[in-house]
Design a protein around this motif. Structure first.
Motif, PDB file in Angstrom:
ATOM      1  N   SER A  13       0.819  -1.210   0.000  1.00 47.92           N
ATOM      2  CA  SER A  13       0.000   0.000   0.000  1.00 47.92           C
ATOM      3  C   SER A  13       0.853   1.261   0.000  1.00 47.92           C
ATOM      4  O   SER A  13       0.536   2.242  -0.670  1.00 47.92           O
ATOM      5  CB  SER A  13      -0.940   0.000   1.210  1.00 47.92           C
ATOM      6  N   VAL A  14       1.955   1.239   0.746  1.00 49.65           N
ATOM      7  CA  VAL A  14       2.858   2.387   0.783  1.00 49.65           C
ATOM      8  C   VAL A  14       3.482   2.627  -0.591  1.00 49.65           C
ATOM      9  O   VAL A  14       3.514   3.762  -1.089  1.00 49.65           O
ATOM     10  CB  VAL A  14       3.956   2.188   1.850  1.00 49.65           C
ATOM     11  N   VAL A  15       3.979   1.566  -1.211  1.00 50.88           N
ATOM     12  CA  VAL A  15       4.617   1.700  -2.523  1.00 50.88           C
ATOM     13  C   VAL A  15       3.596   2.134  -3.569  1.00 50.88           C
ATOM     14  O   VAL A  15       3.863   3.022  -4.392  1.00 50.88           O
ATOM     15  CB  VAL A  15       5.291   0.380  -2.936  1.00 50.88           C
ATOM     16  N   ARG A  16       2.423   1.511  -3.534  1.00 52.32           N
ATOM     17  CA  ARG A  16       1.378   1.896  -4.481  1.00 52.32           C
ATOM     18  C   ARG A  16       0.996   3.363  -4.300  1.00 52.32           C
ATOM     19  O   ARG A  16       0.819   4.097  -5.278  1.00 52.32           O
ATOM     20  CB  ARG A  16       0.146   1.003  -4.279  1.00 52.32           C
ATOM     21  N   ALA A  17       0.865   3.820  -3.059  1.00 50.07           N
ATOM     22  CA  ALA A  17       0.504   5.214  -2.797  1.00 50.07           C
ATOM     23  C   ALA A  17       1.558   6.163  -3.354  1.00 50.07           C
ATOM     24  O   ALA A  17       1.222   7.203  -3.944  1.00 50.07           O
ATOM     25  CB  ALA A  17       0.321   5.437  -1.299  1.00 50.07           C
ATOM     26  N   GLN A  18       2.829   5.809  -3.186  1.00 53.04           N
ATOM     27  CA  GLN A  18       3.898   6.660  -3.705  1.00 53.04           C
ATOM     28  C   GLN A  18       3.840   6.753  -5.229  1.00 53.04           C
ATOM     29  O   GLN A  18       3.959   7.840  -5.805  1.00 53.04           O
ATOM     30  CB  GLN A  18       5.256   6.107  -3.263  1.00 53.04           C
ATOM     31  N   LEU A  19       3.655   5.602  -5.870  1.00 54.75           N
ATOM     32  CA  LEU A  19       3.624   5.583  -7.330  1.00 54.75           C
ATOM     33  C   LEU A  19       2.410   6.326  -7.884  1.00 54.75           C
ATOM     34  O   LEU A  19       2.526   7.166  -8.780  1.00 54.75           O
ATOM     35  CB  LEU A  19       3.626   4.137  -7.832  1.00 54.75           C
ATOM     36  N   GLU A  20       1.237   6.023  -7.343  1.00 55.98           N
ATOM     37  CA  GLU A  20       0.018   6.630  -7.881  1.00 55.98           C
ATOM     38  C   GLU A  20      -0.064   8.120  -7.562  1.00 55.98           C
ATOM     39  O   GLU A  20      -0.639   8.899  -8.334  1.00 55.98           O
ATOM     40  CB  GLU A  20      -1.222   5.902  -7.357  1.00 55.98           C
ATOM     41  N   SER A  21       0.507   8.542  -6.447  1.00 57.15           N
ATOM     42  CA  SER A  21       0.461   9.966  -6.125  1.00 57.15           C
ATOM     43  C   SER A  21       1.332  10.769  -7.091  1.00 57.15           C
ATOM     44  O   SER A  21       0.962  11.871  -7.502  1.00 57.15           O
ATOM     45  CB  SER A  21       0.896  10.208  -4.678  1.00 57.15           C
ATOM     46  N   VAL A  22       2.475  10.211  -7.474  1.00 58.21           N
ATOM     47  CA  VAL A  22       3.322  10.865  -8.471  1.00 58.21           C
ATOM     48  C   VAL A  22       2.598  10.934  -9.809  1.00 58.21           C
ATOM     49  O   VAL A  22       2.636  11.964 -10.508  1.00 58.21           O
ATOM     50  CB  VAL A  22       4.666  10.127  -8.619  1.00 58.21           C
ATOM     51  N   MET A  23       1.918   9.849 -10.161  1.00 61.07           N
ATOM     52  CA  MET A  23       1.172   9.851 -11.420  1.00 61.07           C
ATOM     53  C   MET A  23      -0.003  10.828 -11.380  1.00 61.07           C
ATOM     54  O   MET A  23      -0.344  11.452 -12.392  1.00 61.07           O
ATOM     55  CB  MET A  23       0.697   8.427 -11.753  1.00 61.07           C
ATOM     56  N   ALA A  24      -0.634  10.977 -10.223  1.00 59.83           N
ATOM     57  CA  ALA A  24      -1.720  11.951 -10.095  1.00 59.83           C
ATOM     58  C   ALA A  24      -1.191  13.365 -10.325  1.00 59.83           C
ATOM     59  O   ALA A  24      -1.859  14.197 -10.973  1.00 59.83           O
ATOM     60  CB  ALA A  24      -2.363  11.848  -8.718  1.00 59.83           C
ATOM     61  N   ALA A  25       0.003  13.656  -9.813  1.00 63.67           N
ATOM     62  CA  ALA A  25       0.620  14.972 -10.033  1.00 63.67           C
ATOM     63  C   ALA A  25       0.906  15.185 -11.517  1.00 63.67           C
ATOM     64  O   ALA A  25       0.646  16.269 -12.067  1.00 63.67           O
ATOM     65  CB  ALA A  25       1.903  15.093  -9.218  1.00 63.67           C
ATOM     66  N   ASP A  26       1.443  14.153 -12.172  1.00 66.32           N
ATOM     67  CA  ASP A  26       1.719  14.251 -13.606  1.00 66.32           C
ATOM     68  C   ASP A  26       0.434  14.479 -14.402  1.00 66.32           C
ATOM     69  O   ASP A  26       0.399  15.290 -15.330  1.00 66.32           O
ATOM     70  CB  ASP A  26       2.403  12.977 -14.106  1.00 66.32           C
ATOM     71  N   THR A  27      -0.611  13.768 -14.006  1.00 63.03           N
ATOM     72  CA  THR A  27      -1.889  13.915 -14.703  1.00 63.03           C
ATOM     73  C   THR A  27      -2.451  15.319 -14.516  1.00 63.03           C
ATOM     74  O   THR A  27      -2.984  15.921 -15.463  1.00 63.03           O
ATOM     75  CB  THR A  27      -2.898  12.860 -14.199  1.00 63.03           C
ATOM     76  N   GLU A  84     -12.915  11.354  -1.023  1.00 60.86           N
ATOM     77  CA  GLU A  84     -11.473  11.383  -1.326  1.00 60.86           C
ATOM     78  C   GLU A  84     -11.237  11.477  -2.830  1.00 60.86           C
ATOM     79  O   GLU A  84     -10.335  12.191  -3.284  1.00 60.86           O
ATOM     80  CB  GLU A  84     -10.803  10.147  -0.743  1.00 60.86           C
ATOM     81  N   HIS A  85     -12.044  10.772  -3.612  1.00 59.93           N
ATOM     82  CA  HIS A  85     -11.913  10.849  -5.065  1.00 59.93           C
ATOM     83  C   HIS A  85     -12.337  12.224  -5.580  1.00 59.93           C
ATOM     84  O   HIS A  85     -11.780  12.722  -6.568  1.00 59.93           O
ATOM     85  CB  HIS A  85     -12.735   9.743  -5.731  1.00 59.93           C
ATOM     86  N   GLU A  86     -13.324  12.816  -4.947  1.00 55.06           N
ATOM     87  CA  GLU A  86     -13.737  14.173  -5.321  1.00 55.06           C
ATOM     88  C   GLU A  86     -12.562  15.142  -5.153  1.00 55.06           C
ATOM     89  O   GLU A  86     -12.338  16.020  -6.002  1.00 55.06           O
ATOM     90  CB  GLU A  86     -14.913  14.629  -4.458  1.00 55.06           C
ATOM     91  N   SER A 135      -3.430  14.372  -2.209  1.00 57.69           N
ATOM     92  CA  SER A 135      -4.769  13.780  -2.069  1.00 57.69           C
ATOM     93  C   SER A 135      -4.760  12.301  -2.417  1.00 57.69           C
ATOM     94  O   SER A 135      -5.396  11.486  -1.737  1.00 57.69           O
ATOM     95  CB  SER A 135      -5.772  14.527  -2.955  1.00 57.69           C
ATOM     96  N   MET A 136      -4.031  11.928  -3.478  1.00 62.57           N
ATOM     97  CA  MET A 136      -3.964  10.522  -3.879  1.00 62.57           C
ATOM     98  C   MET A 136      -3.213   9.703  -2.842  1.00 62.57           C
ATOM     99  O   MET A 136      -3.638   8.594  -2.470  1.00 62.57           O
ATOM    100  CB  MET A 136      -3.293  10.383  -5.239  1.00 62.57           C
ATOM    101  N   ASN A 137      -2.093  10.225  -2.356  1.00 61.79           N
ATOM    102  CA  ASN A 137      -1.304   9.496  -1.363  1.00 61.79           C
ATOM    103  C   ASN A 137      -2.121   9.259  -0.094  1.00 61.79           C
ATOM    104  O   ASN A 137      -2.166   8.141   0.441  1.00 61.79           O
ATOM    105  CB  ASN A 137      -0.044  10.290  -1.023  1.00 61.79           C
ATOM    106  N   ARG A 138      -2.788  10.301   0.372  1.00 67.41           N
ATOM    107  CA  ARG A 138      -3.596  10.193   1.587  1.00 67.41           C
ATOM    108  C   ARG A 138      -4.760   9.227   1.392  1.00 67.41           C
ATOM    109  O   ARG A 138      -5.081   8.427   2.283  1.00 67.41           O
ATOM    110  CB  ARG A 138      -4.112  11.580   1.974  1.00 67.41           C
ATOM    111  N   HIS A 139      -5.394   9.286   0.230  1.00 68.42           N
ATOM    112  CA  HIS A 139      -6.534   8.398  -0.043  1.00 68.42           C
ATOM    113  C   HIS A 139      -6.139   6.928   0.017  1.00 68.42           C
ATOM    114  O   HIS A 139      -6.794   6.125   0.685  1.00 68.42           O
ATOM    115  CB  HIS A 139      -7.133   8.709  -1.411  1.00 68.42           C
TER     116      HIS A 139
END
Length: 251
Positions: free
Chosen positions: A115-129, A210-212, A229-233
């Motif tokens: 979950s920690v690794v996934r949060a790190q990866l997806e939060s970076v991708m959310a910033a890129d998006t 959280e998705h909102e 927001s993505m990391n926290r979610h």
């Protein structure tokens, strides 16, 4: 010192041949190693005893052992046998290895780390998006979010829309490596009942909120807020449903 290899090692009961038994042999060997039934430094039994135990030819055994060597679990040394490697050498992103790790993760430590690794990866991708998303991609995210709003009382539809939202964020980021790794982690986790845990009564509403927040940050092109927001979610969502009687431990 490596332990002696012997017939009847804890892989599986003797079984009849099957067209898919090569896959089953690999799965059983991986399970035995990942579960700790066979420890690092131990020797696997020779081909003969394994062939008898699994009911397959020595060729199938030989190929199966090569497959687990490719996964980093064993070392094959001519004249010295096949020895189990330390966990630091395992290819944890391999589908069979990661599935087995989660399966035997009684403490939920592996899922905590995932979950920690996934949060790190997806939060970076959310910033890129947030920085580069197109109007079409934003519209797609909005459609997934609307389905979540309409499905608060329909678990299957809500979860499908939730997953689609995350997949769209990842694909819109343009970070193919992060997306590939995150998808591997997420797909393996979704296969585990432990990962789904137990949902609190208000979980879907909190998840929607959280998705909102993620969507609003992406729509406003606020990269830092989208990342936070993505990391926290992801971390909070895991903690909400994590089985309370389990204690985390490392790999």
């Amino acid at each position: 010192m490596p332990s002696d290899a012997r017939p009847g090692f804890p892989f599986a009961e003797k079984r009849d041949p099957s067209p898919m038994l090569g896959v089953a042999v690999v799965d059983a060997l991986v399970d035995a190693i990942v579960s700790g039934a066979v420890q690092p430094g131990d020797l696997l039994p020779p081909e003969g005893p394994l062939s008898d135990q699994f009911g397959v030819s020595r060729t199938v055994i030989r190929e199966s052992v090569k497959r687990i060597e490719e996964k980093g679990l064993v070392t094959i040394a001519r004249g010295r046998g096949t020895s189990v490697r330390p966990t630091s050498s395992w290819n944890i992103l391999d589908q069979v290895v990661l599935t087995s790790l989660i399966k035997h993760d009684d403490s939920l430590g592996v899922l905590d780390e995932l979950s920690v690794v996934r949060a790190q990866l997806e939060s970076v991708m959310a910033a890129d998006t947030a920085q580069q998303r197109s109007d079409v991609q934003l519209k797609e995210l909005g459609e997934h979010l609307q389905r979540m709003r309409e499905a608060l009382h329909d678990e299957a539809v809500f979860r499908a829309a939730d997953i689609a939202f995350h997949e769209t964020v990842m694909s819109s980021s343009g970070n193919r490596l992060a997306e590939s790794i995150a998808r591997i982690l997420f797909d393996r986790a979704l296969e585990s009942t432990r990962y789904h845990g137990v949902d609190p009564s208000d979980n879907f509403q909190v998840t929607l909120d959280e998705h909102e927040a993620i969507f609003a940050a992406i729509a406003a092109r606020e990269a830092t807020k989208a990342q936070e927001s993505m990391n926290r979610h992801i971390l909070d969502a895991w903690q909400r449903r994590r089985l309370p009687t389990q204690k985390a431990r490392g790999l």
